[in-house]
Scaffold this motif. Structure first.
Motif, PDB file in Angstrom:
ATOM      1  N   PRO A  14     -19.571 113.043 -18.771  1.00 27.50           N
ATOM      2  CA  PRO A  14     -18.558 112.559 -19.721  1.00 27.50           C
ATOM      3  C   PRO A  14     -17.159 112.979 -19.284  1.00 27.50           C
ATOM      4  O   PRO A  14     -16.950 114.116 -18.844  1.00 27.50           O
ATOM      5  CB  PRO A  14     -18.966 113.237 -21.029  1.00 27.50           C
ATOM      6  CG  PRO A  14     -20.447 113.425 -20.901  1.00 27.50           C
ATOM      7  CD  PRO A  14     -20.678 113.755 -19.453  1.00 27.50           C
ATOM      8  N   GLY A  15     -16.235 112.043 -19.413  1.00 25.92           N
ATOM      9  CA  GLY A  15     -14.874 112.288 -18.972  1.00 25.92           C
ATOM     10  C   GLY A  15     -14.612 111.868 -17.544  1.00 25.92           C
ATOM     11  O   GLY A  15     -13.450 111.841 -17.105  1.00 25.92           O
ATOM     12  N   GLY A  16     -15.652 111.529 -16.823  1.00 21.73           N
ATOM     13  CA  GLY A  16     -15.512 111.137 -15.427  1.00 21.73           C
ATOM     14  C   GLY A  16     -15.068 109.700 -15.261  1.00 21.73           C
ATOM     15  O   GLY A  16     -14.846 108.978 -16.237  1.00 21.73           O
ATOM     16  N   SER A  17     -14.957 109.276 -13.999  1.00 26.09           N
ATOM     17  CA  SER A  17     -14.474 107.938 -13.672  1.00 26.09           C
ATOM     18  C   SER A  17     -15.386 107.274 -12.643  1.00 26.09           C
ATOM     19  O   SER A  17     -16.024 107.962 -11.831  1.00 26.09           O
ATOM     20  CB  SER A  17     -13.053 108.003 -13.092  1.00 26.09           C
ATOM     21  OG  SER A  17     -12.136 108.539 -14.016  1.00 26.09           O
ATOM     22  N   LEU A  18     -15.411 105.971 -12.694  1.00 28.07           N
ATOM     23  CA  LEU A  18     -16.081 105.149 -11.694  1.00 28.07           C
ATOM     24  C   LEU A  18     -15.260 103.883 -11.503  1.00 28.07           C
ATOM     25  O   LEU A  18     -14.579 103.436 -12.434  1.00 28.07           O
ATOM     26  CB  LEU A  18     -17.501 104.771 -12.127  1.00 28.07           C
ATOM     27  CG  LEU A  18     -18.593 105.817 -12.069  1.00 28.07           C
ATOM     28  CD1 LEU A  18     -19.866 105.278 -12.714  1.00 28.07           C
ATOM     29  CD2 LEU A  18     -18.874 106.243 -10.639  1.00 28.07           C
ATOM     30  N   ARG A  19     -15.364 103.314 -10.312  1.00 24.15           N
ATOM     31  CA  ARG A  19     -14.764 101.997 -10.075  1.00 24.15           C
ATOM     32  C   ARG A  19     -15.846 101.049  -9.601  1.00 24.15           C
ATOM     33  O   ARG A  19     -16.470 101.253  -8.561  1.00 24.15           O
ATOM     34  CB  ARG A  19     -13.637 102.063  -9.039  1.00 24.15           C
ATOM     35  CG  ARG A  19     -12.885 100.737  -8.940  1.00 24.15           C
ATOM     36  CD  ARG A  19     -11.712 100.779  -7.995  1.00 24.15           C
ATOM     37  NE  ARG A  19     -12.122 100.667  -6.595  1.00 24.15           N
ATOM     38  CZ  ARG A  19     -11.311 100.295  -5.612  1.00 24.15           C
ATOM     39  NH1 ARG A  19     -10.047  99.980  -5.881  1.00 24.15           N
ATOM     40  NH2 ARG A  19     -11.741 100.244  -4.368  1.00 24.15           N
ATOM     41  N   LEU A  20     -16.057 100.019 -10.385  1.00 23.22           N
ATOM     42  CA  LEU A  20     -17.014  98.988 -10.032  1.00 23.22           C
ATOM     43  C   LEU A  20     -16.310  97.885  -9.258  1.00 23.22           C
ATOM     44  O   LEU A  20     -15.134  97.593  -9.497  1.00 23.22           O
ATOM     45  CB  LEU A  20     -17.664  98.400 -11.281  1.00 23.22           C
ATOM     46  CG  LEU A  20     -18.326  99.390 -12.248  1.00 23.22           C
ATOM     47  CD1 LEU A  20     -18.979  98.617 -13.393  1.00 23.22           C
ATOM     48  CD2 LEU A  20     -19.317 100.269 -11.548  1.00 23.22           C
ATOM     49  N   SER A  21     -17.046  97.272  -8.350  1.00 24.22           N
ATOM     50  CA  SER A  21     -16.533  96.147  -7.582  1.00 24.22           C
ATOM     51  C   SER A  21     -17.454  94.952  -7.738  1.00 24.22           C
ATOM     52  O   SER A  21     -18.671  95.111  -7.853  1.00 24.22           O
ATOM     53  CB  SER A  21     -16.435  96.514  -6.095  1.00 24.22           C
ATOM     54  OG  SER A  21     -15.539  97.571  -5.876  1.00 24.22           O
ATOM     55  N   CYS A  22     -16.870  93.785  -7.740  1.00 23.98           N
ATOM     56  CA  CYS A  22     -17.611  92.535  -7.804  1.00 23.98           C
ATOM     57  C   CYS A  22     -17.087  91.657  -6.680  1.00 23.98           C
ATOM     58  O   CYS A  22     -15.928  91.240  -6.710  1.00 23.98           O
ATOM     59  CB  CYS A  22     -17.433  91.868  -9.151  1.00 23.98           C
ATOM     60  SG  CYS A  22     -18.146  90.211  -9.271  1.00 23.98           S
ATOM     61  N   ALA A  23     -17.930  91.390  -5.704  1.00 22.74           N
ATOM     62  CA  ALA A  23     -17.516  90.628  -4.538  1.00 22.74           C
ATOM     63  C   ALA A  23     -18.171  89.257  -4.534  1.00 22.74           C
ATOM     64  O   ALA A  23     -19.333  89.115  -4.909  1.00 22.74           O
ATOM     65  CB  ALA A  23     -17.876  91.377  -3.263  1.00 22.74           C
ATOM     66  N   ALA A  24     -17.412  88.280  -4.097  1.00 17.54           N
ATOM     67  CA  ALA A  24     -17.941  86.915  -3.974  1.00 17.54           C
ATOM     68  C   ALA A  24     -17.026  86.126  -3.060  1.00 17.54           C
ATOM     69  O   ALA A  24     -15.853  86.458  -2.911  1.00 17.54           O
ATOM     70  CB  ALA A  24     -18.027  86.237  -5.338  1.00 17.54           C
ATOM     71  N   SER A  25     -17.544  85.096  -2.472  1.00 11.02           N
ATOM     72  CA  SER A  25     -16.713  84.228  -1.650  1.00 11.02           C
ATOM     73  C   SER A  25     -16.308  83.013  -2.463  1.00 11.02           C
ATOM     74  O   SER A  25     -17.087  82.518  -3.278  1.00 11.02           O
ATOM     75  CB  SER A  25     -17.480  83.794  -0.402  1.00 11.02           C
ATOM     76  OG  SER A  25     -18.674  83.116  -0.760  1.00 11.02           O
ATOM     77  N   GLY A  26     -15.068  82.597  -2.277  1.00  9.59           N
ATOM     78  CA  GLY A  26     -14.612  81.375  -2.914  1.00  9.59           C
ATOM     79  C   GLY A  26     -14.377  81.461  -4.399  1.00  9.59           C
ATOM     80  O   GLY A  26     -14.451  80.453  -5.113  1.00  9.59           O
ATOM     81  N   PHE A  27     -14.071  82.634  -4.896  1.00 10.11           N
ATOM     82  CA  PHE A  27     -13.935  82.739  -6.353  1.00 10.11           C
ATOM     83  C   PHE A  27     -12.487  82.696  -6.823  1.00 10.11           C
ATOM     84  O   PHE A  27     -12.196  83.000  -7.949  1.00 10.11           O
ATOM     85  CB  PHE A  27     -14.658  83.967  -6.891  1.00 10.11           C
ATOM     86  CG  PHE A  27     -13.933  85.294  -6.757  1.00 10.11           C
ATOM     87  CD1 PHE A  27     -12.720  85.435  -6.120  1.00 10.11           C
ATOM     88  CD2 PHE A  27     -14.495  86.421  -7.300  1.00 10.11           C
ATOM     89  CE1 PHE A  27     -12.081  86.659  -6.012  1.00 10.11           C
ATOM     90  CE2 PHE A  27     -13.872  87.656  -7.199  1.00 10.11           C
ATOM     91  CZ  PHE A  27     -12.669  87.772  -6.563  1.00 10.11           C
ATOM     92  N   ASP A  28     -11.582  82.284  -5.935  1.00  7.47           N
ATOM     93  CA  ASP A  28     -10.170  82.255  -6.311  1.00  7.47           C
ATOM     94  C   ASP A  28      -9.910  81.394  -7.533  1.00  7.47           C
ATOM     95  O   ASP A  28      -8.948  81.619  -8.260  1.00  7.47           O
ATOM     96  CB  ASP A  28      -9.330  81.716  -5.154  1.00  7.47           C
ATOM     97  CG  ASP A  28      -9.401  82.598  -3.927  1.00  7.47           C
ATOM     98  OD1 ASP A  28      -8.425  82.594  -3.154  1.00  7.47           O
ATOM     99  OD2 ASP A  28     -10.414  83.282  -3.746  1.00  7.47           O
ATOM    100  N   PHE A  29     -10.746  80.397  -7.770  1.00  9.67           N
ATOM    101  CA  PHE A  29     -10.503  79.457  -8.852  1.00  9.67           C
ATOM    102  C   PHE A  29     -11.289  79.795 -10.111  1.00  9.67           C
ATOM    103  O   PHE A  29     -11.346  79.005 -11.043  1.00  9.67           O
ATOM    104  CB  PHE A  29     -10.850  78.044  -8.387  1.00  9.67           C
ATOM    105  CG  PHE A  29     -10.098  77.638  -7.160  1.00  9.67           C
ATOM    106  CD1 PHE A  29     -10.746  77.585  -5.928  1.00  9.67           C
ATOM    107  CD2 PHE A  29      -8.758  77.328  -7.203  1.00  9.67           C
ATOM    108  CE1 PHE A  29     -10.060  77.227  -4.782  1.00  9.67           C
ATOM    109  CE2 PHE A  29      -8.061  76.971  -6.063  1.00  9.67           C
ATOM    110  CZ  PHE A  29      -8.717  76.917  -4.852  1.00  9.67           C
ATOM    111  N   TYR A  30     -11.876  80.973 -10.125  1.00  6.38           N
ATOM    112  CA  TYR A  30     -12.739  81.342 -11.234  1.00  6.38           C
ATOM    113  C   TYR A  30     -12.166  82.480 -12.061  1.00  6.38           C
ATOM    114  O   TYR A  30     -11.552  83.410 -11.534  1.00  6.38           O
ATOM    115  CB  TYR A  30     -14.113  81.773 -10.713  1.00  6.38           C
ATOM    116  CG  TYR A  30     -14.949  80.630 -10.178  1.00  6.38           C
ATOM    117  CD1 TYR A  30     -14.743  80.136  -8.896  1.00  6.38           C
ATOM    118  CD2 TYR A  30     -15.938  80.053 -10.959  1.00  6.38           C
ATOM    119  CE1 TYR A  30     -15.505  79.094  -8.402  1.00  6.38           C
ATOM    120  CE2 TYR A  30     -16.711  79.014 -10.473  1.00  6.38           C
ATOM    121  CZ  TYR A  30     -16.492  78.540  -9.204  1.00  6.38           C
ATOM    122  OH  TYR A  30     -17.243  77.510  -8.717  1.00  6.38           O
ATOM    123  N   THR A  31     -12.411  82.364 -13.353  1.00  5.84           N
ATOM    124  CA  THR A  31     -12.217  83.495 -14.245  1.00  5.84           C
ATOM    125  C   THR A  31     -13.399  84.445 -14.058  1.00  5.84           C
ATOM    126  O   THR A  31     -14.544  84.000 -13.962  1.00  5.84           O
ATOM    127  CB  THR A  31     -12.169  83.008 -15.710  1.00  5.84           C
ATOM    128  OG1 THR A  31     -11.001  82.215 -15.897  1.00  5.84           O
ATOM    129  CG2 THR A  31     -12.171  84.164 -16.678  1.00  5.84           C
TER     130      THR A  31
END
Length: 126
Positions: A14-31
């Motif tokens: 508790p109190g700690g941090s994490l950074r999640l990543s979501c990778a994909a190709s061609g997602f410039d046009f996506y929410t």
């Protein structure tokens, strides 16, 4: 459909941090949005970011602690999670669609999103 791949989950105190990543190709046009699902609970929206990163939304419980961002040059969306609490324990999923972010991401309907990653586990405990 996009192929989305999450990473960055893990176990923290508790109190700690994490950074999640979501990778994909061609997602410039996506929410892109992050959802999470805790054991025995429904999947709920956490945060959302528009195609150009100009608009973001957050669920109430994470507002002020989580930050969503995207780097379209790297085809990656990030979720920086600070001040983590046991209630944040869940599998976190990223998802994509062409429509804008919903007005209230926390009550967003998962079926309204087109593509999903496999999820990454986040566990917050002493």
């Amino acid at each position: 459909q996009l192929q989305l791949v999450e990473s960055g989950g893990g176990s923290v105190q508790p109190g700690g941090s994490l950074r999640l990543s979501c990778a994909a190709s061609g997602f410039d046009f996506y929410t892109i949005a992050w959802f999470r699902q805790a054991p025995g609970k429904e999947r709920e929206g956490v945060s959302c970011i528009t195609q150009n990163g100009g608009h973001t939304t957050y669920a109430g419980p994470v507002k002020g602690r989580f930050t969503i961002s995207r780097d379209n040059a790297k085809s990656t969306v990030y979720l920086q999670m600070n001040s983590l609490a046991p209630d944040d324990t869940a599998v976190y999923y990223c998802t994509a669609r062409t429509q804008p972010c919903p007005a209230m991401i926390q009550i967003a309907t998962p079926t309204a999103w087109d593509s999903w990653g496999q999820g990454t586990q986040v566990t917050v405990s002493k």
